[in-house]
Design an enzyme around this catalytic site. Structure first.
Site, PDB file in Angstrom:
ATOM      1  N   GLY A 166       0.773  -1.235   0.000  1.00 36.08           N
ATOM      2  CA  GLY A 166       0.000   0.000   0.000  1.00 36.08           C
ATOM      3  C   GLY A 166       0.803   1.283   0.000  1.00 36.08           C
ATOM      4  O   GLY A 166       0.281   2.339  -0.358  1.00 36.08           O
ATOM      5  N   ASP A 167       2.078   1.211   0.393  1.00 34.52           N
ATOM      6  CA  ASP A 167       2.906   2.428   0.442  1.00 34.52           C
ATOM      7  C   ASP A 167       4.361   2.037   0.188  1.00 34.52           C
ATOM      8  O   ASP A 167       5.273   2.383   0.942  1.00 34.52           O
ATOM      9  CB  ASP A 167       2.771   3.107   1.807  1.00 34.52           C
ATOM     10  CG  ASP A 167       3.411   4.501   1.844  1.00 34.52           C
ATOM     11  OD1 ASP A 167       3.668   5.065   0.763  1.00 34.52           O
ATOM     12  OD2 ASP A 167       3.657   5.011   2.960  1.00 34.52           O
ATOM     13  N   LEU A 168       4.587   1.307  -0.900  1.00 34.30           N
ATOM     14  CA  LEU A 168       5.884   0.681  -1.126  1.00 34.30           C
ATOM     15  C   LEU A 168       6.829   1.622  -1.872  1.00 34.30           C
ATOM     16  O   LEU A 168       7.058   1.493  -3.066  1.00 34.30           O
ATOM     17  CB  LEU A 168       5.722  -0.641  -1.883  1.00 34.30           C
ATOM     18  CG  LEU A 168       6.979  -1.516  -1.947  1.00 34.30           C
ATOM     19  CD1 LEU A 168       7.525  -1.802  -0.560  1.00 34.30           C
ATOM     20  CD2 LEU A 168       6.685  -2.805  -2.690  1.00 34.30           C
TER      21      LEU A 168
END
Length: 212
Positions: free
Chosen positions: A93-95
């Site tokens: 989700g926030d890579l």
């Protein structure tokens, strides 16, 4: 990097759900994400991701462009046929590059997630935004999960970095989120992406009408 791409794809394949969303809110930076479950990815993307940020920004230009995206772009990128092929996969989700590393044994690892069940391609967007992911990462990923066609490249203009439809990209969701958190140039980056997508969508519509 190739191992990291491969392992991320394997996580996407093995972390499954019957709906898009998550059972609790998660955060992307300071922004609490609306993870309300939806049956279709197109609905989750337009309402729970892009639409939610547009409503929070309450900016006239962004709101107008969002309406044009809904009319000219999302129906093409997420046609009924494509929507039916997209299955919920667990996402980090926030890579970005600060959220992966290498363990003592040399194994690639990821951390500090902002997880939800979404379209696996959406994960790749922020991987481009700040750099730090080589071509080997994407080769490793697509060795396991091939690109979903048609319009993979155009969807990446929504998911991944791109300030111009055919140029360097700067991912729409994360630009909108950064605009919400920090304002400034992130808003202009987001509106540039939105305008490019709208131009592309209108050109596709014109081409379709010419073919009839």
């Amino acid at each position: 990097m190739k191992q990291l791409g491969k392992r991320l794809a394997e996580m996407h394949l093995n972390g499954k759900s019957d709906r898009f969303g998550f059972h609790v809110p998660t955060h992307c930076g300071a922004t609490e994400q609306d993870n309300t479950f939806e049956d279709k990815w197109s609905t989750f993307w337009t309402e729970r991701r892009i639409g939610d940020l547009v409503r929070r920004l309450a900016d006239a230009d962004v709101t107008r462009l969002d309406k044009e995206l809904r009319q000219h772009v999302w129906p093409i990128l997420f046609s009924k046929e494509t929507d039916a092929k997209i299955k919920p996969a667990i996402l980090h989700g926030d890579l970005w590059s600060g959220n992966y590393g290498v363990g003592p044994d040399g194994t690639a690892i990821i951390f500090d997630p902002s997880s939800y069940y979404g379209h696996n391609e959406a994960e790749l967007g922020i991987c481009h935004m700040f750099g730090g992911f080589s071509s080997a990462f994407f080769r490793g990923y697509h060795d396991v999960i091939p690109k979903l066609q048609p319009h993979y490249e155009e969807r990446q203009k929504a998911y991944e970095p791109a300030l111009r439809i055919l140029g360097d990209a700067s991912q729409l969701y994360h630009h909108l989120n950064h605009a919400l958190m920090f304002g400034g140039s992130y808003k202009s980056g987001a509106t540039s992406i939105m305008r490019d997508l709208v131009r592309w969508g209108k050109s596709q519509g014109a081409r379709h009408r010419a073919d009839l």
